[in-house]
Design an enzyme around this catalytic site. Structure first.
Site, PDB file in Angstrom:
ATOM      1  N   GLU A  64       0.919  -1.224  -0.060  1.00 32.20           N
ATOM      2  CA  GLU A  64       0.151   0.152   0.092  1.00 32.20           C
ATOM      3  C   GLU A  64       0.762   1.294   0.023  1.00 32.20           C
ATOM      4  OE1 GLU A  64      -2.461   1.491  -0.669  1.00 32.20           O
ATOM      5  OE2 GLU A  64      -4.114   1.815   0.803  1.00 32.20           O
ATOM      6  N   ASP A  65       0.470   2.177  -0.632  1.00 35.34           N
ATOM      7  CA  ASP A  65       1.326   3.564  -0.585  1.00 35.34           C
ATOM      8  C   ASP A  65       1.062   4.430   0.604  1.00 35.34           C
ATOM      9  OD1 ASP A  65      -1.523   4.162  -0.824  1.00 35.34           O
ATOM     10  OD2 ASP A  65      -1.419   5.557  -2.734  1.00 35.34           O
ATOM     11  N   ILE A  66       0.096   4.621   1.352  1.00 36.83           N
ATOM     12  CA  ILE A  66      -0.050   5.187   2.361  1.00 36.83           C
ATOM     13  C   ILE A  66      -1.156   4.634   3.375  1.00 36.83           C
ATOM     14  CG2 ILE A  66      -0.473   7.463   3.385  1.00 36.83           C
ATOM     15  CD1 ILE A  66      -0.241   8.741   0.734  1.00 36.83           C
ATOM     16  N   ASP A  83      -3.540   6.120   6.257  1.00 38.60           N
ATOM     17  CA  ASP A  83      -3.923   7.473   6.772  1.00 38.60           C
ATOM     18  C   ASP A  83      -4.577   7.129   8.018  1.00 38.60           C
ATOM     19  OD1 ASP A  83      -4.419   9.979   6.845  1.00 38.60           O
ATOM     20  OD2 ASP A  83      -5.707   9.898   4.878  1.00 38.60           O
ATOM     21  N   GLY A 123      -6.508   4.300   8.488  1.00 38.77           N
ATOM     22  CA  GLY A 123      -6.162   2.969   8.654  1.00 38.77           C
ATOM     23  C   GLY A 123      -7.475   2.253   8.016  1.00 38.77           C
ATOM     24  N   ASP A 143      -1.399  10.457  -6.101  1.00 40.06           N
ATOM     25  CA  ASP A 143      -2.245  11.327  -6.635  1.00 40.06           C
ATOM     26  C   ASP A 143      -2.636  12.580  -5.822  1.00 40.06           C
ATOM     27  OD1 ASP A 143      -4.353   9.829  -5.968  1.00 40.06           O
ATOM     28  OD2 ASP A 143      -5.356  11.225  -7.095  1.00 40.06           O
TER      29      ASP A 143
HETATM   30  P1  IMP Z   1      -6.811   5.446   4.865  1.00 39.34           P
HETATM   31  O1  IMP Z   1      -8.128   4.546   4.737  1.00 39.34           O
HETATM   32  O2  IMP Z   1      -7.596   6.922   5.582  1.00 39.34           O
HETATM   33  O3  IMP Z   1      -5.947   4.817   5.511  1.00 39.34           O
HETATM   34  O4  IMP Z   1      -6.657   5.928   3.446  1.00 39.34           O
HETATM   35  C1  IMP Z   1      -5.794   5.399   2.791  1.00 39.34           C
HETATM   36  C2  IMP Z   1      -5.613   5.784   1.297  1.00 39.34           C
HETATM   37  O5  IMP Z   1      -5.980   7.158   1.066  1.00 39.34           O
HETATM   38  C3  IMP Z   1      -4.449   5.582   0.662  1.00 39.34           C
HETATM   39  O6  IMP Z   1      -4.197   4.272   0.254  1.00 39.34           O
HETATM   40  C4  IMP Z   1      -4.224   6.629  -0.202  1.00 39.34           C
HETATM   41  O7  IMP Z   1      -4.711   6.151  -1.529  1.00 39.34           O
HETATM   42  C5  IMP Z   1      -5.105   7.666   0.029  1.00 39.34           C
HETATM   43  N1  IMP Z   1      -4.402   9.056   0.972  1.00 39.34           N
HETATM   44  C6  IMP Z   1      -4.226   9.042   2.181  1.00 39.34           C
HETATM   45  N2  IMP Z   1      -3.207  10.146   2.445  1.00 39.34           N
HETATM   46  C7  IMP Z   1      -2.984  10.634   0.994  1.00 39.34           C
HETATM   47  C8  IMP Z   1      -2.264  11.705   0.486  1.00 39.34           C
HETATM   48  O8  IMP Z   1      -1.561  12.336   1.145  1.00 39.34           O
HETATM   49  N3  IMP Z   1      -2.114  11.688  -0.828  1.00 39.34           N
HETATM   50  C9  IMP Z   1      -2.782  11.065  -1.748  1.00 39.34           C
HETATM   51  N4  IMP Z   1      -3.586  10.017  -1.207  1.00 39.34           N
HETATM   52  C10 IMP Z   1      -3.513   9.970   0.085  1.00 39.34           C
HETATM   53 MG    MG Z   2      -4.312   3.785  -1.900  1.00 37.82          MG
END
Ligand code: IMP
Ligand code: MG
Length: 178
Positions: A102-104, A106, A108, A162
């Site tokens: 996974e890229d990020i 955030d 979770g 992106d």
């Molecule tokens: P989560 O479910 O909030 O952990 O979101 C994770 C997903 O949100 C990641 O896989 C990203 O695709 C997207 N995301 C979270 N932060 C960023 C950011 O700073 N830039 C771009 N995409 C993000």
């Molecule tokens: Mg993503």
């Protein structure tokens, strides 16, 4: 009435990313004899590719690669907290070592949802690699086994990630300032 000029600040250079991905790959290669990478599209496309090449260099060639899509944000920047799997794997995972790429991480929610979804298919093992992690934004705990970098609460782009569908092509990771 001049147009506001947006500047970008580089958080990680191409070289820093390549070095870190190499380090992550050696840790992964140490832990597995066979592995299937589950790259999460679109954000992890570059990471999955670089990771796979590095794993090969590290001698882990008993490798399968497949992709999934999870949508959590729609077009906005705010997590919906109810991620949806919009494209499933083609390959079976039962009895295999699986690494979610996974890229990020955030809030979770995406990784939590994915982890539970894939667990039900009885993989031999299931683990997560996330290149970036925004610890201070986390709302649900996710077991990240391999983590590239901890980052502050900034909206970043580049290296597959992106900002409004722009910037995925960049070899570095940056965020907008000003
Ligand atoms: P989560 O479910 O909030 O952990 O979101 C994770 C997903 O949100 C990641 O896989 C990203 O695709 C997207 N995301 C979270 N932060 C960023 C950011 O700073 N830039 C771009 N995409 C993000
Ligand atoms: Mg993503």
């Amino acid at each position: 009435m001049g147009r506001r000029v947006e500047k970008e600040k580089v958080l990680f250079t191409e070289n820093q990313i390549q070095v870190r991905v190499g380090e992550l790959a050696s840790a992964v290669a140490n832990d597995y004899e066979s592995l299937m990478l589950v790259g999460i599209l679109n954000g992890a496309f570059m990471l999955t590719s670089d990771l796979a090449k590095n794993l090969s260099k590290q001698g882990l060639n008993n490798l399968e690669i497949d992709f999934m899509r999870v949508e959590s944000y729609g077009k906005g920047k705010v997590s919906s907290r109810a991620p949806k799997i919009t494209s499933d794997l083609k390959l079976p995972i039962e009895g295999k070592n699986i690494l979610i790429v996974e890229d990020i991480a955030d809030t979770g929610y995406s990784l939590e949802h994915l982890f539970e979804f894939l667990s039900t298919r009885d993989p031999l093992s299931l683990a997560i690699l996330a290149l970036l992690s925004k610890e201070e934004r986390r709302e649900v705990r996710v077991p990240i086994k391999y983590r590239g970098f901890d980052i502050p609460d900034k909206f970043v782009f580049g290296y597959g990630i992106d900002a409004g569908e722009k910037g995925r092509q960049l070899p570095y990771i940056a965020y907008k300032t000003g």
